[in-house]
Design an enzyme around this catalytic site. Sequence first.
Site, PDB file in Angstrom:
ATOM      1  N   GLY A   1       0.757  -1.293  -0.127  1.00 29.94           N
ATOM      2  CA  GLY A   1       0.220  -0.144  -0.042  1.00 29.94           C
ATOM      3  C   GLY A   1       0.825   1.422   0.108  1.00 29.94           C
ATOM      4  O   GLY A   1       2.111   1.282   0.369  1.00 29.94           O
TER       5      GLY A   1
ATOM      6  N   GLN B   1       3.049  10.045   1.122  1.00 26.48           N
ATOM      7  CA  GLN B   1       4.383   9.360   1.087  1.00 26.48           C
ATOM      8  C   GLN B   1       5.283   9.564  -0.130  1.00 26.48           C
ATOM      9  O   GLN B   1       6.681   9.409  -0.025  1.00 26.48           O
ATOM     10  CB  GLN B   1       3.969   7.613   1.219  1.00 26.48           C
ATOM     11  CG  GLN B   1       3.600   7.508   2.545  1.00 26.48           C
ATOM     12  CD  GLN B   1       3.594   5.796   2.511  1.00 26.48           C
ATOM     13  OE1 GLN B   1       2.631   5.273   1.975  1.00 26.48           O
ATOM     14  NE2 GLN B   1       4.682   5.078   3.257  1.00 26.48           N
TER      15      GLN B   1
ATOM     16  N   CYS C   1       6.300  -0.213   7.459  1.00 25.08           N
ATOM     17  CA  CYS C   1       5.831   1.128   6.764  1.00 25.08           C
ATOM     18  C   CYS C   1       6.981   1.338   5.775  1.00 25.08           C
ATOM     19  O   CYS C   1       8.253   1.252   6.158  1.00 25.08           O
ATOM     20  CB  CYS C   1       5.527   2.245   7.688  1.00 25.08           C
ATOM     21  SG  CYS C   1       5.253   3.538   6.658  1.00 25.08           S
ATOM     22  N   LEU C   2       6.634   1.526   4.530  1.00 24.56           N
ATOM     23  CA  LEU C   2       7.822   2.144   3.512  1.00 24.56           C
ATOM     24  C   LEU C   2       8.435   3.310   3.737  1.00 24.56           C
ATOM     25  O   LEU C   2       9.595   3.599   3.561  1.00 24.56           O
ATOM     26  CB  LEU C   2       6.976   2.213   2.098  1.00 24.56           C
ATOM     27  CG  LEU C   2       6.609   0.817   1.540  1.00 24.56           C
ATOM     28  CD1 LEU C   2       5.663   1.265   0.237  1.00 24.56           C
ATOM     29  CD2 LEU C   2       7.533  -0.119   1.356  1.00 24.56           C
TER      30      LEU C   2
ATOM     31  N   HIS D   1      -3.682   1.408   8.018  1.00 28.67           N
ATOM     32  CA  HIS D   1      -2.442   2.044   7.840  1.00 28.67           C
ATOM     33  C   HIS D   1      -2.613   3.238   7.035  1.00 28.67           C
ATOM     34  O   HIS D   1      -1.905   4.527   7.227  1.00 28.67           O
ATOM     35  CB  HIS D   1      -1.611   1.056   7.308  1.00 28.67           C
ATOM     36  CG  HIS D   1      -0.125   1.596   7.487  1.00 28.67           C
ATOM     37  ND1 HIS D   1       0.936   1.140   8.205  1.00 28.67           N
ATOM     38  CD2 HIS D   1       0.780   2.338   6.523  1.00 28.67           C
ATOM     39  CE1 HIS D   1       2.025   1.698   7.888  1.00 28.67           C
ATOM     40  NE2 HIS D   1       1.918   2.185   6.948  1.00 28.67           N
ATOM     41  N   GLU D   2      -3.369   3.123   5.771  1.00 31.80           N
ATOM     42  CA  GLU D   2      -3.123   4.307   4.677  1.00 31.80           C
ATOM     43  C   GLU D   2      -4.089   5.578   5.327  1.00 31.80           C
ATOM     44  O   GLU D   2      -3.617   6.607   5.099  1.00 31.80           O
ATOM     45  CB  GLU D   2      -3.493   3.771   3.414  1.00 31.80           C
ATOM     46  CG  GLU D   2      -2.901   2.460   2.688  1.00 31.80           C
ATOM     47  CD  GLU D   2      -1.332   2.758   3.061  1.00 31.80           C
ATOM     48  OE1 GLU D   2      -0.608   4.010   2.931  1.00 31.80           O
ATOM     49  OE2 GLU D   2      -0.648   1.877   2.925  1.00 31.80           O
TER      50      GLU D   2
ATOM     51  N   HIS E   1      -1.722   7.385   7.374  1.00 34.89           N
ATOM     52  CA  HIS E   1      -0.931   8.296   6.744  1.00 34.89           C
ATOM     53  C   HIS E   1      -1.652   9.625   6.180  1.00 34.89           C
ATOM     54  O   HIS E   1      -1.017  10.367   6.395  1.00 34.89           O
ATOM     55  CB  HIS E   1      -0.450   7.466   5.474  1.00 34.89           C
ATOM     56  CG  HIS E   1       1.093   6.547   5.562  1.00 34.89           C
ATOM     57  ND1 HIS E   1       1.994   7.138   6.163  1.00 34.89           N
ATOM     58  CD2 HIS E   1       1.037   5.336   5.547  1.00 34.89           C
ATOM     59  CE1 HIS E   1       2.796   6.468   6.088  1.00 34.89           C
ATOM     60  NE2 HIS E   1       2.486   5.013   5.783  1.00 34.89           N
TER      61      HIS E   1
HETATM   62 NI    NI Z   1       3.396   3.326   5.691  1.00 33.37          NI
END
Ligand code: NI
Length: 177
Positions: free
Chosen positions: A46, A51, A88-89, A130-131, A134
């Site tokens: 995702g 991000q 998380c990226l 999670h998104e 963000h």
């Molecule tokens: Ni993340």
Amino acid sequence: MAPLTIRQYGDPVLKQRTRVVEEIDGKVASLADAMLETMYAAPGSGLAANQIGVQRRIFVYDIGEGARTIINPQIVESDGEWTYDEGCLSVPGLSWEIVRPNAVHLVGLDLEGNEVSIEATELEGRVFQHEMDHLDGILLVERLDEDQRKEAMKALRSRTLGLPARDPDGLSSLLSM
Ligand code: NI
């Protein structure tokens, strides 16, 4: 198009609440394409627009059932509890067991402007939460319990900001979003 740079922990853009998308036009479609390419290249399951530095309420995801883009998402209901090793990226190479609701009901719009309504559990439900975080300027480290948080801060302090840590086993990246 080359994948875009994913903003990393410490970047103020990740702490800001994103703005509602007023019009779904070609620019939004191009943005979604760029986000998906970036997500797959990471790799992750995702990615939220902020991000990659775009302050709009859009996220993309793919949990193995194909790519989807959700615009102006809202979670209207949540239920249950599920523990998942979440990564998380924007905080690469680290992951934590985080407890969140298991089932969520997400509503929003797709790229054609049609309303979408998805009842999700487990991994899909986790990606949604999670998104959404963000898009509200919240990172997963804010969802940790006190002990996890201390560990996390130690790990993050020991790292030079701006240089994404490599994940030698490539394990946590598969869980990242
Ligand atoms: Ni993340």
